[in-house]
Write a protein that holds these residues in place. Structure first.
Motif, mmCIF file in Angstrom:
data_model
loop_
_atom_site.group_PDB
_atom_site.id
_atom_site.type_symbol
_atom_site.label_atom_id
_atom_site.label_comp_id
_atom_site.label_asym_id
_atom_site.label_seq_id
_atom_site.Cartn_x
_atom_site.Cartn_y
_atom_site.Cartn_z
ATOM 1 N N LEU A 1 0.328 8.812 -7.984
ATOM 2 C CA LEU A 1 0.319 7.487 -8.616
ATOM 3 C C LEU A 1 0.692 7.532 -10.102
ATOM 4 N N VAL B 1 7.048 -1.589 -3.011
ATOM 5 C CA VAL B 1 5.774 -0.869 -3.063
ATOM 6 C C VAL B 1 5.708 -0.009 -4.322
ATOM 7 N N GLN C 1 1.242 -1.470 -12.083
ATOM 8 C CA GLN C 1 -0.195 -1.293 -12.321
ATOM 9 C C GLN C 1 -0.445 -0.134 -13.289
ATOM 10 N N VAL C 2 0.297 0.957 -13.107
ATOM 11 C CA VAL C 2 0.137 2.107 -14.010
ATOM 12 C C VAL C 2 0.582 1.728 -15.424
ATOM 13 N N LEU D 1 4.347 6.879 -11.093
ATOM 14 C CA LEU D 1 5.058 5.669 -10.686
ATOM 15 C C LEU D 1 5.433 4.757 -11.843
ATOM 16 N N ALA E 1 0.853 -1.189 0.000
ATOM 17 C CA ALA E 1 0.000 0.000 0.000
ATOM 18 C C ALA E 1 0.886 1.236 0.000
ATOM 19 N N LEU E 2 0.427 2.292 -0.649
ATOM 20 C CA LEU E 2 1.208 3.521 -0.703
ATOM 21 C C LEU E 2 1.413 4.110 0.690
ATOM 22 N N TYR F 1 5.364 -2.250 -7.406
ATOM 23 C CA TYR F 1 4.038 -2.878 -7.440
ATOM 24 C C TYR F 1 3.016 -1.943 -8.072
ATOM 25 N N PHE F 2 2.984 -0.700 -7.595
ATOM 26 C CA PHE F 2 2.001 0.247 -8.125
ATOM 27 C C PHE F 2 2.437 0.817 -9.466
ATOM 28 N N GLU G 1 -1.521 9.265 -2.936
ATOM 29 C CA GLU G 1 -2.200 8.615 -4.067
ATOM 30 C C GLU G 1 -2.271 9.527 -5.297
#
Length: 563
Positions: free
Chosen positions: A218, A241, A248-249, A221, A49-50, A244-245, A215
């Motif tokens: 984001l 972390v 997703q981007v 990232l 989690a961020l 991971y995000f 957030e």
């Protein structure tokens, strides 16, 4: 190839973790091996989690850096974002430039010319800033040793904020702020950020001061994850972390420049390995073959059609880079063989016309071939410059420090570095470097190693296990995909070589009536005779799903095979 095993996990701790998580003891053992011993630690591992990111103001000088940027924005100062020409540097420059352009038009980016200026902060770059009435330079992925350059900038009325992650020297530059988690006096709890990662912490601090949730950052990232992968920093702690995000981007809404670069690559979902082997070489090709500013321009472009044109140019540069890389690698290998240097403990080669932009890649290729610390030199600007690569467990930076009296300058990490020396010192340096390596390298470090986590039976390899192991991702240094050892295994008679010249091994394995399970061994085609005719064999492998034509099938990815 040496096979080694990680230390056995503490059985009591693994058993307790298996109970609290309600998972197979095998999975619990893998977690314990990764330093995860409690329910809460496992929750943080499986559910990044961020909010797990550290407070950026824990980094030394962060308050000073934020105050100086805020003042520059408030007073309408001209700002120059300066960075190295590799992926970490160009993504970092794109990160900060793109962010600042949300608040001011008075921001420019600058990547030094690899050939005219060399690595790091250049006097030429400072003169450019002064000539354009710039009063603040934010340096990324470089600058930690730029004492003279920062002092020169102060004389010209220019302040510096340095965001670096390389090891500092005995003295720090007299900048307004020096952000580097490797500073001895820096209490920041995570020391393995890349340069782009340090730049991101500056953005996080600027937004945190305004009360903005993290957030909101984001969309940046995708750049940070690309830099983390390309710079081969550990994918643990904060890096895990951020990666991971960032993935997703990249897989859902990447910026126009990355989307354009990805247009020619067939991938349904990008993983860290795709960033390392697909995106990073393309971005690097700009700085290797022409100019790193082209990568920054691509990564800050918002119009997709223009980005496609820029990406096509970079793709062309990457094709040229591959041709040059192959040519120089072949020349270097011939030089080693014909010079009778195959028995040395280090590789040091030089040719004055080798392309400076690809000698780092060539050093990696030679390391793969001979598996020993490697330096590849070429002539540049009247001096000899080299890219250096190391092997697991051998501190290359420390070895270069022991030879520093022959060097004009050097910098880098444990496993990769760059250096410059005067040509008359080349032979003496080469001899000294061999002496240092011979005195300090261990025999085991001269053999490539594959490390298995645990020994298992093929009956434990299930689709459920594979799905759980997928959640261990993102994989990379510090958090590799779990590797298992099993045997005796038997091929079902299906084994064959596939790919060009049968370079890869395709098989289906069984053990004690369990199976068959499909398996692939990339680069292991030569092992085919070991398993034919019903011969028993041992294997080390990871467990994955093979995605093909819309179908997903359980598969072993074989890393090595023994009789």
């Amino acid at each position: 190839m040496r096979w080694t095993f990680k230390p056995e996990p503490d059985h009591d701790k693994a058993a307790e973790l298996a109970r609290s998580l309600q998972v197979d003891p095998l999975v619990a053992g893998l977690l314990v091996q990764r330093g995860i011993g409690s329910f809460e630690e496992a929750r943080l591992f499986f559910r990044p989690a961020l909010e797990h990111l550290h407070d950026p103001f824990l980094m030394r000088d962060m308050d000073r850096a934020v105050a100086r940027v805020e003042r520059a924005l408030q007073d309408g100062e001209r700002i120059l974002v300066y960075g190295d020409y590799d992926v970490d540097g160009t993504t970092a420059v794109a990160l900060i430039t793109g962010y600042l352009r949300e608040y001011t038009d008075l921001v420019a980016s600058y990547i030094p010319d690899r050939y005219a200026e060399g690595y790091g902060i250049s006097f030429q770059g400072i003169d450019f800033a002064a000539d354009n009435d710039i009063t603040l330079i934010i340096a990324l992925d470089c600058g930690i040793k730029a004492l003279e350059q920062v002092a020169y900038a102060r004389e010209r009325g220019i302040d510096f904020i340095i965001c670096d992650h390389h090891r500092p020297g005995d003295l720090l530059p007299e900048a307004v702020a020096v952000l580097d988690p490797k500073r001895e006096d820096c209490p920041y709890p995570f020391g393995e950020l890349c340069g782009c990662g340090v730049g991101f912490k500056l953005l996080q601090a600027l937004e945190q001061r305004k009360g903005t949730p993290v957030e909101e950052l984001l969309p940046y990232l995708d750049l940070v994850a690309t830099a983390i992968a390309a710079d081969i920093v550990p994918i643990t702690g904060e890096n895990r972390v951020l990666t991971y995000f960032g993935l997703q981007v990249i897989n859902s809404r990447p910026r126009a420049g990355l989307r354009a670069l990805m247009a020619g690559i067939t991938r349904t979902a990008y993983q860290v390995s795709d960033l390392v082997f697909q995106l990073a070489p393309r971005l690097n090709a700009a700085g290797r073959m022409e100019h790193g500013q082209q990568a920054v321009d691509l990564l800050t472009e918002r119009d997709f059609n223009r980005a496609l044109q820029q990406a096509a140019r970079i793709e062309s540069l990457n094709s040229g880079r591959r041709v040059e890389d192959q040519r120089i690698t072949e020349e270097a290998l011939s030089m080693i063989r014909e010079g009778g240097e195959e028995m040395r403990l280090s590789t040091v080669v030089y040719k004055e016309d080798w392309h400076k932009g690809v000698i780092g890649i060539v050093a990696s290729r030679l390391t793969e071939t001979y598996y020993r610390p490697t330096l590849v030199f070429t002539r540049s600007g009247g001096k000899l410059t080299a890219s250096a690569r190391s092997v697991k467990g051998f501190d290359l930076y420390q070895a270069l420090e022991a030879c520093s009296d022959y060097l004009v300058q050097f910098g880098g990490h444990t496993y990769a570095a760059g250096l410059t020396l005067e040509e008359p010192n080349y032979e003496a340096f080469k001899a000294r470097f061999e002496e240092v390596v011979a005195a300090s390298i261990l025999p085991g470090q001269l053999q490539p190693e594959i490390q298995a986590d645990l020994s298992i039976h093929l009956g434990q390899v299930t689709e459920k296990l594979a799905r759980i192991l997928e959640q261990f991702a993102p994989f990379g240094p510090g958090n590799p995909a779990p590797v298992f050892q099993a045997g005796p295994l038997y091929d079902t008679g299906y084994a064959r070589g596939v790919g060009e010249g049968g370079a890869h091994l395709k098989l289906a394995v069984t053990q004690d009536g369990v199976g068959p399970i499909e398996a692939i061994g990339f680069g292991l085609g030569e092992k085919l005779p070991l398993i034919r005719g019903g011969r028993p064999f041992q294997a080390v492998f990871s467990v994955e799903f093979n995605q093909w034509q819309g179908q997903s099938r359980l598969q072993l990815r074989i890393r090595d095979i023994r009789e």
